[in-house]
Design a protein around this motif. Structure first.
Motif, PDB file in Angstrom:
ATOM      1  N   TYR A 554      23.375  44.424  44.144  1.00  0.00           N
ATOM      2  CA  TYR A 554      24.536  45.262  44.433  1.00  0.00           C
ATOM      3  C   TYR A 554      25.611  44.523  45.223  1.00  0.00           C
ATOM      4  CZ  TYR A 554      22.210  45.710  48.968  1.00  0.00           C
ATOM      5  OH  TYR A 554      21.604  45.448  50.174  1.00  0.00           O
ATOM      6  N   GLY A 555      25.293  43.353  45.778  1.00  0.00           N
ATOM      7  CA  GLY A 555      26.278  42.606  46.549  1.00  0.00           C
ATOM      8  C   GLY A 555      27.063  41.587  45.753  1.00  0.00           C
ATOM      9  N   TYR A 556      26.767  41.479  44.444  1.00  0.00           N
ATOM     10  CA  TYR A 556      27.436  40.455  43.638  1.00  0.00           C
ATOM     11  C   TYR A 556      28.950  40.679  43.587  1.00  0.00           C
ATOM     12  CZ  TYR A 556      28.906  37.833  39.509  1.00  0.00           C
ATOM     13  OH  TYR A 556      29.564  37.001  38.654  1.00  0.00           O
ATOM     14  N   CYS A 557      29.371  41.911  43.386  1.00  0.00           N
ATOM     15  CA  CYS A 557      30.800  42.208  43.217  1.00  0.00           C
ATOM     16  C   CYS A 557      31.578  42.084  44.522  1.00  0.00           C
ATOM     17  CB  CYS A 557      30.982  43.610  42.631  1.00  0.00           C
ATOM     18  SG  CYS A 557      30.354  43.772  40.939  1.00  0.00           S
ATOM     19  N   THR A 558      30.879  42.039  45.635  1.00  0.00           N
ATOM     20  CA  THR A 558      31.572  41.831  46.911  1.00  0.00           C
ATOM     21  C   THR A 558      31.535  40.366  47.350  1.00  0.00           C
ATOM     22  OG1 THR A 558      29.530  42.391  48.108  1.00  0.00           O
ATOM     23  CG2 THR A 558      31.108  44.175  47.682  1.00  0.00           C
ATOM     24  N   ARG A 559      30.659  39.568  46.721  1.00  0.00           N
ATOM     25  CA  ARG A 559      30.588  38.153  47.065  1.00  0.00           C
ATOM     26  C   ARG A 559      31.579  37.317  46.256  1.00  0.00           C
ATOM     27  NH1 ARG A 559      25.035  39.019  46.467  1.00  0.00           N
ATOM     28  NH2 ARG A 559      25.102  37.787  44.541  1.00  0.00           N
ATOM     29  N   VAL A 560      31.743  37.671  44.969  1.00  0.00           N
ATOM     30  CA  VAL A 560      32.618  36.890  44.100  1.00  0.00           C
ATOM     31  C   VAL A 560      34.069  37.133  44.502  1.00  0.00           C
ATOM     32  CG1 VAL A 560      33.326  36.459  41.720  1.00  0.00           C
ATOM     33  CG2 VAL A 560      30.933  37.026  42.250  1.00  0.00           C
ATOM     34  N   LYS A 561      34.821  36.065  44.677  1.00  0.00           N
ATOM     35  CA  LYS A 561      36.158  36.160  45.257  1.00  0.00           C
ATOM     36  C   LYS A 561      37.121  36.966  44.395  1.00  0.00           C
ATOM     37  CE  LYS A 561      39.879  33.398  47.273  1.00  0.00           C
ATOM     38  NZ  LYS A 561      40.937  34.179  46.621  1.00  0.00           N
ATOM     39  N   HIS A 562      37.148  36.701  43.060  1.00  0.00           N
ATOM     40  CA  HIS A 562      38.154  37.395  42.246  1.00  0.00           C
ATOM     41  C   HIS A 562      37.864  38.884  42.134  1.00  0.00           C
ATOM     42  CE1 HIS A 562      35.102  35.837  39.372  1.00  0.00           C
ATOM     43  NE2 HIS A 562      35.276  36.994  38.768  1.00  0.00           N
ATOM     44  N   PHE A 563      36.568  39.285  42.190  1.00  0.00           N
ATOM     45  CA  PHE A 563      36.261  40.716  42.203  1.00  0.00           C
ATOM     46  C   PHE A 563      36.650  41.340  43.540  1.00  0.00           C
ATOM     47  CE2 PHE A 563      33.038  39.641  38.829  1.00  0.00           C
ATOM     48  CZ  PHE A 563      33.670  40.363  37.819  1.00  0.00           C
ATOM     49  N   ARG A 564      36.448  40.583  44.607  1.00  0.00           N
ATOM     50  CA  ARG A 564      36.821  41.087  45.930  1.00  0.00           C
ATOM     51  C   ARG A 564      38.339  41.231  46.041  1.00  0.00           C
ATOM     52  NH1 ARG A 564      34.267  37.573  48.594  1.00  0.00           N
ATOM     53  NH2 ARG A 564      35.995  36.192  49.182  1.00  0.00           N
ATOM     54  N   ASP A 565      39.056  40.276  45.506  1.00  0.00           N
ATOM     55  CA  ASP A 565      40.520  40.371  45.514  1.00  0.00           C
ATOM     56  C   ASP A 565      41.009  41.539  44.653  1.00  0.00           C
ATOM     57  OD1 ASP A 565      40.549  38.163  47.143  1.00  0.00           O
ATOM     58  OD2 ASP A 565      40.965  36.737  45.517  1.00  0.00           O
ATOM     59  N   LEU A 566      40.307  41.769  43.549  1.00  0.00           N
ATOM     60  CA  LEU A 566      40.683  42.896  42.693  1.00  0.00           C
ATOM     61  C   LEU A 566      40.495  44.218  43.428  1.00  0.00           C
ATOM     62  CD1 LEU A 566      41.547  43.962  39.929  1.00  0.00           C
ATOM     63  CD2 LEU A 566      39.133  43.907  39.233  1.00  0.00           C
ATOM     64  N   ALA A 567      39.437  44.306  44.224  1.00  0.00           N
ATOM     65  CA  ALA A 567      39.208  45.532  45.000  1.00  0.00           C
ATOM     66  C   ALA A 567      40.350  45.776  45.984  1.00  0.00           C
ATOM     67  CB  ALA A 567      37.879  45.431  45.742  1.00  0.00           C
ATOM     68  N   TYR A 568      40.856  44.696  46.597  1.00  0.00           N
ATOM     69  CA  TYR A 568      41.984  44.859  47.512  1.00  0.00           C
ATOM     70  C   TYR A 568      43.248  45.271  46.744  1.00  0.00           C
ATOM     71  CZ  TYR A 568      39.029  42.480  50.933  1.00  0.00           C
ATOM     72  OH  TYR A 568      38.001  42.151  51.788  1.00  0.00           O
ATOM     73  N   ALA A 569      43.427  44.696  45.556  1.00  0.00           N
ATOM     74  CA  ALA A 569      44.612  45.030  44.761  1.00  0.00           C
ATOM     75  C   ALA A 569      44.609  46.495  44.357  1.00  0.00           C
ATOM     76  CB  ALA A 569      44.680  44.129  43.524  1.00  0.00           C
ATOM     77  N   VAL A 570      43.425  47.021  44.052  1.00  0.00           N
ATOM     78  CA  VAL A 570      43.322  48.434  43.669  1.00  0.00           C
ATOM     79  C   VAL A 570      43.804  49.333  44.801  1.00  0.00           C
ATOM     80  CG1 VAL A 570      41.668  50.275  43.172  1.00  0.00           C
ATOM     81  CG2 VAL A 570      41.522  48.108  41.947  1.00  0.00           C
ATOM     82  N   SER A 571      43.583  48.914  46.046  1.00  0.00           N
ATOM     83  CA  SER A 571      44.022  49.716  47.191  1.00  0.00           C
ATOM     84  C   SER A 571      45.543  49.821  47.264  1.00  0.00           C
ATOM     85  CB  SER A 571      43.488  49.101  48.488  1.00  0.00           C
ATOM     86  OG  SER A 571      42.078  49.013  48.463  1.00  0.00           O
ATOM     87  N   PHE A 572      46.240  48.822  46.732  1.00  0.00           N
ATOM     88  CA  PHE A 572      47.700  48.812  46.797  1.00  0.00           C
ATOM     89  C   PHE A 572      48.348  49.467  45.573  1.00  0.00           C
ATOM     90  CE2 PHE A 572      46.440  45.300  49.530  1.00  0.00           C
ATOM     91  CZ  PHE A 572      47.269  45.482  50.628  1.00  0.00           C
ATOM     92  N   LEU A 573      47.599  49.545  44.464  1.00  0.00           N
ATOM     93  CA  LEU A 573      48.214  49.967  43.199  1.00  0.00           C
ATOM     94  C   LEU A 573      48.916  51.323  43.265  1.00  0.00           C
ATOM     95  CD1 LEU A 573      45.860  48.774  40.312  1.00  0.00           C
ATOM     96  CD2 LEU A 573      48.249  48.159  40.745  1.00  0.00           C
ATOM     97  N   PRO A 574      48.291  52.401  43.789  1.00  0.00           N
ATOM     98  CA  PRO A 574      48.991  53.695  43.801  1.00  0.00           C
ATOM     99  C   PRO A 574      50.323  53.645  44.538  1.00  0.00           C
ATOM    100  CG  PRO A 574      46.665  54.002  44.286  1.00  0.00           C
ATOM    101  CD  PRO A 574      46.917  52.529  44.320  1.00  0.00           C
ATOM    102  N   TYR A 575      50.365  52.935  45.666  1.00  0.00           N
ATOM    103  CA  TYR A 575      51.616  52.834  46.414  1.00  0.00           C
ATOM    104  C   TYR A 575      52.642  51.991  45.653  1.00  0.00           C
ATOM    105  CZ  TYR A 575      48.451  54.396  50.104  1.00  0.00           C
ATOM    106  OH  TYR A 575      47.531  55.099  50.826  1.00  0.00           O
ATOM    107  N   TYR A 576      52.161  50.949  44.970  1.00  0.00           N
ATOM    108  CA  TYR A 576      53.060  50.128  44.161  1.00  0.00           C
ATOM    109  C   TYR A 576      53.659  50.950  43.020  1.00  0.00           C
ATOM    110  CZ  TYR A 576      54.443  46.869  40.504  1.00  0.00           C
ATOM    111  OH  TYR A 576      55.128  46.235  39.507  1.00  0.00           O
ATOM    112  N   TRP A 577      52.816  51.724  42.321  1.00  0.00           N
ATOM    113  CA  TRP A 577      53.316  52.558  41.227  1.00  0.00           C
ATOM    114  C   TRP A 577      54.348  53.557  41.729  1.00  0.00           C
ATOM    115  CZ3 TRP A 577      47.599  53.447  39.517  1.00  0.00           C
ATOM    116  CH2 TRP A 577      47.186  52.364  38.725  1.00  0.00           C
ATOM    117  N   ARG A 578      54.040  54.153  42.862  1.00  0.00           N
ATOM    118  CA  ARG A 578      54.975  55.159  43.396  1.00  0.00           C
ATOM    119  C   ARG A 578      56.287  54.504  43.827  1.00  0.00           C
ATOM    120  NH1 ARG A 578      57.783  58.445  43.459  1.00  0.00           N
ATOM    121  NH2 ARG A 578      57.825  60.458  44.494  1.00  0.00           N
ATOM    122  N   ALA A 579      56.210  53.292  44.393  1.00  0.00           N
ATOM    123  CA  ALA A 579      57.431  52.587  44.785  1.00  0.00           C
ATOM    124  C   ALA A 579      58.267  52.228  43.560  1.00  0.00           C
ATOM    125  CB  ALA A 579      57.075  51.330  45.571  1.00  0.00           C
ATOM    126  N   MET A 580      57.605  51.801  42.477  1.00  0.00           N
ATOM    127  CA  MET A 580      58.331  51.475  41.250  1.00  0.00           C
ATOM    128  C   MET A 580      58.975  52.716  40.638  1.00  0.00           C
ATOM    129  SD  MET A 580      58.318  48.256  40.721  1.00  0.00           S
ATOM    130  CE  MET A 580      58.587  48.198  42.508  1.00  0.00           C
TER     131      MET A 580
END
Length: 748
Positions: A554-580
């Protein structure tokens, strides 16, 4: 008593003077025949005021609809010519290709002059579409009655010329062929057909149209120079317009929508007349009962002979719109036309209520059983099964947050209907396909019963020691089944609503390219409150797609860097969509408030970024930055919630600290709501204080905070639409103003 009728000019709300009759009641001997003469004079003065107001409003709106109807008649005339041009141009396609290869074109006398079209280049921008809608709204508020028929403008027809006393739309006249109306194509091109110069405006609402408009905007000078050089070289075939079915079909859809809205508006005006007539009858009957006089027979004759009651132009115009729609859009089928003009409301069934109760009971029983089983197994504590809490619990929490939000939306619908907030008009829902609050409750109870049942069975297997791949895949299979139901193409399980939901999500994801309407940015605001759900969805997709469930890593998706970065990007997406969305609305409408609103979502992204950085580096510097940025963002958001979205905190209103118009009678509810919204906006403090509730797992604490944010959003939704509804009511907006595709342009 005597009721005097005078001719006077009263100010119309549309900007022009409305010439009509004004009524004034005179009581003989100053009302000495009444027990309270002063009260009787005040009563009839108020009654006269209301009668005059009803007459002015009805007369003004009637003129607006008549003008709109005449515009649509001309639009249909041009549409018929373009339809004929499409057919004729397909027949001449071979001759055009020969002309493009340098061959001789067909002799002029062999061509139909009604479809000989040339391109004229004009100016257009993306903002022109929204300005066109705004101008259309303003144009509808102009008064036609004050226009003199002696002005000599044959194209702008006055009521006496076209309607007379019958109120019917006139047929096309011979001199209409000599007029030169214009309409616009994407990119600002104009068409000249049979002496008519028309410009076809197709709204920039899709990515294809947006890209086309931007391309025309960027290369406008280049295209103009190319056309001028081609004209200087004597090349005329390049100036021929290629009329295709797609453009004509888009214009046809716009005109059809405009006819439907016109018919709906005429129906509202007809209802307005009957309700006011009933009101006068009831108030006069009550007056006679209280005073023991017979004023009703005298005053009611005046009301019955007033303009709003005797004019039949609305009824005749409705008949004409009906006839035009049947002829042009229903292939002569009256029943088919009525499905669009008078859609039947879907009847609510008691079966729905029965199943709501049935599944509510099933959900309650299964949830209690699940809680008992989880307690026995020691789940949801700090010493619980880490694999289960990391892989199975996110599925349950994600479904719980989603259907909690949907349940609150059902509560919103119930309250909007109870308080007569016209949410169907605000969201532009189709009356025959919209979800009722009972449907929403049925979806929630049924879905959560299935989810809890499956998760109960899965937890039972885990407790009994089954840990095979098949058992670990059960939560993922449950999620997959719901996703398949969402995109199911068969006409079952509210397909129209599911597809409309997917369409709105698509519009949000491709925000800069789709025109933003109310339902789009309303849904984007909901997504801003569902960031934990999106992060859980991203993690589960990674967990099951990478087959980590087979090894329970269960820790694989939090160890791999690009998956971890994707998780952070998901946190910003709703605000980005609303700003656009704010940026697109500013680009379309030119309202600086959208830029200010964009700043609110930028501040939210900055706050989210500092929280992510603090999670990785728990230093005092990042903690201070989190507190400062989050506090500023919260103040920004609270101001926008109270002042802009809810329309409250108006210091000069008759309701102190609120607004002039309130739907809820109890004013204290608004103050309590503002206080509750303030408290729930401070949920970000959990990042700083890291609260723990007893021995509960930290994931459960985060779920509770996420649920509170969803509750805040459901609470926010009611007041947001209340404010929107009051704005519409204040501007008498009850039907949508559909921009027309063909617009007249004067020749140089």
């Amino acid at each position: 008593m005597q009721v005097h009728r005078k001719l006077a000019s009263g100010g119309g709300g549309g900007g022009g003077a409305v010439a009509g009759e004004v009524y004034e009641t005179e009581l003989v001997d100053g009302g000495a025949g009444f027990a309270d003469g002063e009260a009787a004079r005040a009563f009839f003065a108020r009654l006269d005021e209301q009668l005059n107001k009803v007459n002015r409003f009805y007369e003004r709106k009637e003129a607006e609809f008549v003008e709109r109807g005449e515009s649509l008649r001309r639009q249909l005339q041009i549409l018929a010519e373009l339809r004929a041009a499409v057919v004729a141009e397909q027949q001449r396609d071979g001759r055009r290709r020969r002309c493009g290869n340098g061959g001789d074109s067909s002799p002029p006398d062999t061509e139909d002059p009604s479809v000989s079209c040339s391109i004229l280049h004009g100016d257009q921008s993306l903002r022109g579409t929204s300005e066109q809608e705004q101008e259309g709204q303003e144009k509808l508020t102009k008064d036609m009655i004050a226009r003199s028929p002696d002005e000599g403008d044959d194209d702008q027809l006055t009521i006496p010329q076209e309607l007379g006393d019958s109120g019917r739309l006139g047929r096309p006249r011979e001199e209409a062929a000599n007029t030169k109306p214009r309409t616009t194509l994407p990119g600002g091109r104009a068409v000249t057909c049979q002496g008519r110069s028309v410009r076809i405006n197709i709204p920039v609402t899709t990515p294809t149209r947006t890209v086309t408009a931007i391309r025309e905007l960027l290369f406008d000078d280049m295209l103009s120079q190319s056309r001028r050089s081609g004209s200087a070289n004597g090349t005329k075939c390049g100036d021929k317009l290629s009329i295709n079915k797609r453009k004509v079909h888009q214009a046809e859809k716009m005109i059809r929508g405009a006819l439907i809205e016109l018919y709906k508006g005429l129906g509202y005006l007809k209802t307005y007349r009957s309700l006011n007539m009933m009101a006068f009858v009831k108030i006069l009957k009550k007056f006679d009962k209280v005073t023991a006089k017979e004023a009703q027979s005298i005053y009611l004759k005046v009301v019955e002979s007033s303009y709003f009651n005797v004019s039949d132009k609305v009824i005749r115009l409705m008949d004409d719109v009906d006839e035009l729609f049947v002829r042009h859009f229903a292939e002569g089928d009256k029943r088919k036309a009525m499905k669009y003009l008078k859609p039947n409301q879907r009847e609510e069934s008691h079966t729905t209520t029965f199943f709501i109760g049935l599944f509510t009971g099933g959900f309650a029983a299964l949830f209690i059983g699940y809680c008992i089983m989880a307690h026995i197994a020691g789940m949801y504590t700090q010493q619980s099964n880490k694999v289960y809490m990391a892989t199975s619990y996110p599925v349950l929490s994600m479904f719980s947050l989603f259907f909690l939000h949907l349940f609150l939306y059902g509560c919103n619908i119930f309250m909007w209907r109870k308080t007569r907030i016209n949410y169907t008009f605000i969201f532009e829902f189709t009356p025959t396909k919209e979800l009722k609050y009972r449907d929403v409750f049925l979806i929630c109870t049924t879905s959560m019963t299935i989810v809890i049942g499956v998760m109960f069975a899965h937890l039972t297997l885990i407790v009994k020691g089954y840990s095979s791949c098949a058992v670990q895949a059960i939560p993922g299979a449950l999620l997959l089944v719901f996703l398949l139901i969402l995109v199911c193409p068969f006409n079952i399980l509210y397909r129209s609503c599911r597809y409309h939901f997917l369409t709105v999500i698509r519009n949000i994801i491709l925000t800069p390219f789709y025109k933003v309407v109310m339902v789009d940015f309303f849904m984007a605001d909901q997504l801003c409150s569902q960031v934990p759900l999106l992060r859980s969805l991203e993690y589960l997709a990674c967990y099951y797609i990478t087959s980590s469930y087979k090894t329970q890593d269960y820790g694989y998706c939090t160890r791999v860097k690009h998956f971890r970065d994707l998780a952070y990007a998901v946190s910003f997406l709703p605000y980005y969509w609303r700003a656009m969305q704010c940026a697109r609305r500013w680009f379309d409408e030119g309202d600086i408030n959208h830029i200010v609103n964009l700043g609110k979502y930028v501040s939210a992204m900055l706050a989210a970024g500092t929280k992510v950085a603090y999670e990785n580096d728990n230093s005092a510097g990042w903690l201070s930055l989190v507190v400062i940025v989050s506090s500023l963002a919260t103040i920004y958001q609270l101001y926008w919630d109270f002042v802009k979205d809810w329309g409250l905190l108006q210091f000069n209103s008759k309701n102190p600290w609120l607004r002039n118009d309130l739907i809820l009678k109890q004013k204290y509810i608004y103050f309590l709501s503002m206080g509750l919204n303030l408290i729930l906006r401070l949920a970000w403090l959990q990042t700083v204080i890291h609260p723990n509730i007893g021995s509960l797992d930290s994931r459960v604490t985060l779920f509770i905070l996420a649920a509170l944010e969803v509750i805040r959003r459901g609470h926010w939704n009611f007041y947001r639409l209340e404010n929107e509804h009051l704005n519409n009511a204040g501007k008498f907006r009850a039907v949508k103003v559909v921009p027309l595709p063909f617009h007249e342009v004067e020749e140089d």
